[in-house]
Design a protein around this motif. Structure first.
Motif, short mmCIF file in Angstrom:
data_model
loop_
_atom_site.label_atom_id
_atom_site.label_comp_id
_atom_site.label_asym_id
_atom_site.label_seq_id
_atom_site.Cartn_x
_atom_site.Cartn_y
_atom_site.Cartn_z
N MET A 141 8.40 21.68 40.34
CA MET A 141 8.06 20.48 39.56
C MET A 141 6.95 20.77 38.56
O MET A 141 6.94 20.24 37.45
CB MET A 141 7.63 19.35 40.52
CG MET A 141 7.34 18.03 39.80
SD MET A 141 8.75 17.38 38.88
CE MET A 141 9.72 16.68 40.20
N LEU A 226 18.53 15.14 41.01
CA LEU A 226 17.24 14.71 41.57
C LEU A 226 16.09 15.08 40.63
O LEU A 226 15.15 14.29 40.45
CB LEU A 226 17.02 15.35 42.93
CG LEU A 226 17.86 14.79 44.08
CD1 LEU A 226 17.64 15.60 45.35
CD2 LEU A 226 17.51 13.33 44.33
N THR A 227 16.15 16.27 40.03
CA THR A 227 15.09 16.69 39.11
C THR A 227 15.06 15.79 37.88
O THR A 227 13.98 15.37 37.44
CB THR A 227 15.30 18.15 38.68
OG1 THR A 227 15.37 18.98 39.83
CG2 THR A 227 14.16 18.62 37.80
N SER A 229 16.11 12.74 37.69
CA SER A 229 15.64 11.42 38.10
C SER A 229 14.12 11.40 38.26
O SER A 229 13.45 10.45 37.84
CB SER A 229 16.31 11.02 39.42
OG SER A 229 17.72 10.96 39.28
N ALA A 230 13.58 12.46 38.85
CA ALA A 230 12.13 12.53 39.04
C ALA A 230 11.40 12.60 37.70
O ALA A 230 10.40 11.91 37.49
CB ALA A 230 11.78 13.73 39.91
N GLY A 246 17.43 7.73 36.61
CA GLY A 246 15.99 7.95 36.79
C GLY A 246 15.15 7.09 35.87
O GLY A 246 14.13 6.52 36.28
N GLU A 250 12.34 4.10 36.53
CA GLU A 250 11.02 4.05 35.90
C GLU A 250 10.78 2.69 35.25
O GLU A 250 9.70 2.10 35.37
CB GLU A 250 10.92 5.17 34.88
CG GLU A 250 9.52 5.40 34.32
CD GLU A 250 9.21 4.52 33.12
OE1 GLU A 250 8.03 4.20 32.89
OE2 GLU A 250 10.19 4.13 32.44
#
Length: 294
Positions: A141, A226-227, A229-230, A246, A250
């Motif tokens: 990350m 997932l990445t 979305s994060a 994602g 937010e």
């Protein structure tokens, strides 16, 4: 003539129970895999056909803002009165596009590095694996966030960033498989008779390593989704007017009390999509294992 004793009599009941357990386990796996495939087909089909459907994710109507799910608006409306079902469907297009394209790029890099390292061996293997160890030692990350800060946020940027920093696990798997395959008699004989290394890799190693590559690629899609979305949740991913699951999460941060469905729907879809890809990958791994065992 000897009479069979209790110790030599086959335990038929235990054998039947074991067989029943195996069949139930395989049936459960089959149901899970089929359910995952059906879900992915439905979501992927809706995302692919979104432009052909009567959906408009950009039309605003402040008179109907914050509407809960209803027959007129299946997923309700957001803070600007936009139909949330439309935004979720178009968000699926972005999330799945990022997942598939990033998977393809990262898998290609990982397969290339793994094949070269495993087949060449020696200093080449040591050099490539130390580079992989270096990248793997840094939290992914942190790498992605730093790269996203220096690059202009957008769809292709996020695909590029995820692809460049998510291939290491695939490289390790392919290298380990290649180390095993290169010792096979037919591979060694091909080298002995003078077949070039690229041709040996392409004709013998890559086909036999294909199951491992497929499973790794399936897992890479989940990681990419997932990445994305994060990063979008942190404001470093997809930027308006485009929307992904994602970025919808937010945007929904400020309305968790008034309209919790705005966060719940994309969150559940991310969860189910990642779970479906993982179930599909596990089913592929198990089927490959059973095929090898048979």
């Amino acid at each position: 003539m000897t009479t069979p004793t209790a110790s030599t009599t086959p335990n038929v009941a235990a054998a039947i129970d074991a067989t029943t357990l195996v069949h139930r386990t395989r049936s459960f796996r089959s149901v899970s895999a089929v359910s995952a495939v059906v879900f992915l087909v439905v979501v992927g089909g809706a995302a692919l056909l979104a432009p052909l459907l009567p959906l408009d994710p950009t039309t605003t109507d402040l008179a109907i803002r914050w509407q809960p799910p209803s027959a007129a608006h299946w997923f309700g409306t957001d803070e600007l009165g936009r139909d949330y079902f439309s935004r979720v469907v178009y968000g699926a297009r972005i999330s799945l596009t990022v997942g598939i394209l990033a998977m393809a790029a990262s898998t290609a890099i990982g397969v290339l590095v793994g094949l070269v390292a495993g087949f060449a061996g020696g200093r080449v293997d040591d050099l490539l694996m130390r580079f992989v160890d270096f990248l793997s030692s840094i939290p992914w990350m942190v790498l992605v966030i730093v790269a996203s800060v220096f690059l202009k946020p957008g769809l292709w940027t996020i695909i590029f960033v995820i692809s460049v920093f998510s291939w290491m696990a695939t490289a390790r798997l392919v290298r380990a498989e290649t180390l095993t395959l290169r010792e096979r008699p037919y591979v060694r004989y091909a080298g002995y008779i003078g077949v070039g290394r690229p041709l040996v890799l392409w004709r013998h190693v890559v086909p036999d390593a294909a199951p491992t590559i497929i499973v790794a690629a399936t897992a890479s899609i989940s990681t990419a989704i997932l990445t994305e979305s994060a990063l979008s949740f942190l404001g470093l991913g997809i930027q308006p007017p485009m929307a992904s699951w994602g970025s919808l999460l937010e945007t929904a941060q400020g309305s968790l009390q008034t309209a919790p469905y705005l966060a719940l729907i994309p969150g559940v879809l991310i969860l189910l999509t990642v779970l479906s890809f993982n179930v599909l990958g596990d089913a592929l791994r198990q089927s490959v294992g059973e095929g090898g065992a048979s």
